[in-house]
Design a protein around this motif. Structure first.
Motif, PDB file in Angstrom:
ATOM      1  N   VAL A   1       0.130   2.616  11.167  1.00 39.89           N
ATOM      2  CA  VAL A   1       0.047   1.185  10.859  1.00 39.89           C
ATOM      3  C   VAL A   1       1.144   0.455  11.627  1.00 39.89           C
ATOM      4  O   VAL A   1       0.874  -0.532  12.312  1.00 39.89           O
ATOM      5  CB  VAL A   1       0.160   0.943   9.339  1.00 39.89           C
ATOM      6  N   ILE A   2       2.377   0.952  11.510  1.00 38.62           N
ATOM      7  CA  ILE A   2       3.475   0.422  12.332  1.00 38.62           C
ATOM      8  C   ILE A   2       4.432   1.563  12.691  1.00 38.62           C
ATOM      9  O   ILE A   2       4.505   2.578  12.008  1.00 38.62           O
ATOM     10  CB  ILE A   2       4.276  -0.726  11.656  1.00 38.62           C
ATOM     11  N   ARG A   3       5.154   1.320  13.781  1.00 41.23           N
ATOM     12  CA  ARG A   3       6.271   2.175  14.208  1.00 41.23           C
ATOM     13  C   ARG A   3       7.446   1.238  14.452  1.00 41.23           C
ATOM     14  O   ARG A   3       7.271   0.185  15.078  1.00 41.23           O
ATOM     15  CB  ARG A   3       5.958   2.896  15.515  1.00 41.23           C
ATOM     16  N   VAL A   4       8.603   1.633  13.959  1.00 40.92           N
ATOM     17  CA  VAL A   4       9.814   0.836  14.187  1.00 40.92           C
ATOM     18  C   VAL A   4      10.918   1.759  14.696  1.00 40.92           C
ATOM     19  O   VAL A   4      10.962   2.939  14.356  1.00 40.92           O
ATOM     20  CB  VAL A   4      10.277   0.094  12.910  1.00 40.92           C
TER      21      VAL A   4
ATOM     22  N   GLY B   1       0.819  -1.209   0.000  1.00 43.66           N
ATOM     23  CA  GLY B   1       0.000   0.000   0.000  1.00 43.66           C
ATOM     24  C   GLY B   1       0.850   1.255   0.000  1.00 43.66           C
ATOM     25  O   GLY B   1       2.076   1.200  -0.115  1.00 43.66           O
ATOM     26  N   ARG B   2       0.163   2.375   0.144  1.00 40.06           N
ATOM     27  CA  ARG B   2       0.815   3.693   0.158  1.00 40.06           C
ATOM     28  C   ARG B   2       0.553   4.336   1.510  1.00 40.06           C
ATOM     29  O   ARG B   2      -0.595   4.373   1.964  1.00 40.06           O
ATOM     30  CB  ARG B   2       0.240   4.539  -0.971  1.00 40.06           C
ATOM     31  N   TYR B   3       1.605   4.860   2.108  1.00 35.98           N
ATOM     32  CA  TYR B   3       1.547   5.395   3.464  1.00 35.98           C
ATOM     33  C   TYR B   3       2.220   6.760   3.530  1.00 35.98           C
ATOM     34  O   TYR B   3       3.118   7.053   2.739  1.00 35.98           O
ATOM     35  CB  TYR B   3       2.293   4.459   4.436  1.00 35.98           C
ATOM     36  N   SER B   4       1.817   7.572   4.503  1.00 32.69           N
ATOM     37  CA  SER B   4       2.644   8.736   4.818  1.00 32.69           C
ATOM     38  C   SER B   4       3.737   8.228   5.751  1.00 32.69           C
ATOM     39  O   SER B   4       3.559   7.243   6.474  1.00 32.69           O
ATOM     40  CB  SER B   4       1.831   9.861   5.460  1.00 32.69           C
ATOM     41  N   PHE B   5       4.885   8.897   5.688  1.00 32.00           N
ATOM     42  CA  PHE B   5       6.042   8.466   6.463  1.00 32.00           C
ATOM     43  C   PHE B   5       6.516   9.618   7.337  1.00 32.00           C
ATOM     44  O   PHE B   5       6.750  10.723   6.834  1.00 32.00           O
ATOM     45  CB  PHE B   5       7.157   8.014   5.510  1.00 32.00           C
TER      46      PHE B   5
END
Length: 172
Positions: A132-135, A97-101
């Motif tokens: 959605v996720i954090r790393v 998909g497409r996400y903001s970063f």
């Protein structure tokens, strides 16, 4: 034939001025030009779209970009990250998909954030509930000065570099 008057010349002068301003305006480069990083990691096509500001003699990390605060990871609108396949970033699942970063930079480590709302004007509209996720990745220093913010898709992930700072996320 009618003799031209001052109004006629004024109109022609204004028209010439308008066209010359438009022509010269075309040559101006944006302060933070748009840029794209693309590549393939483990069969997934990765595309990162961002605006690339310059250092211009400023201290970036911890000053222009404060530590421990959400940053849009570029200039202008939020940076976007797109993958055409499901991947794992630092061991966490990120669906295609497409996400903001976004990034929360820190002196020792930084948090890379993939948010489900891809088109955002910047950090002001950021909504943590849409993450959605954090790393977490190590914040690194480099010996090479990077005048413009740059993203690069590398064999095993992607990097962000600016000034003397670097962050890298591994992708599986």
């Amino acid at each position: 034939m009618k003799k031209p008057n001052i109004t006629h010349y004024s109109f022609l002068f204004a028209l010439a001025l308008l066209f010359s301003t438009a022509a010269f305006g075309q040559d101006e480069k944006p302060l933070s030009p748009p840029a794209t990083a693309t590549g393939e990691v483990n069969g997934a096509n990765i595309t990162i779209n961002y605006s690339s500001p310059g250092v211009k003699g400023r201290t970036i990390w911890g000053d222009l970009v404060p530590f421990d605060k959400v940053w849009r990871a570029g200039a202008n609108a939020a940076t976007t990250f797109e993958t055409d396949k499901d991947i794992k970033v630092e061991g966490k699942n990120l669906p295609a998909g497409r996400y903001s970063f976004f990034i929360i930079p820190g002196p020792e480590e930084s948090v890379f954030i993939f948010n489900s709302v891809p088109d955002q004007p910047g950090s002001s509209k950021y909504d943590e509930s849409k993450d959605v996720i954090r790393v977490t990745v190590p914040s690194q220093e480099t010996s090479t000065m990077e005048e413009r913010l740059v993203y690069e898709v590398v064999d095993d992930g992607f990097e962000i570099r600016w000034e003397y700072g670097k962050g890298k996320a591994h992708i599986e």
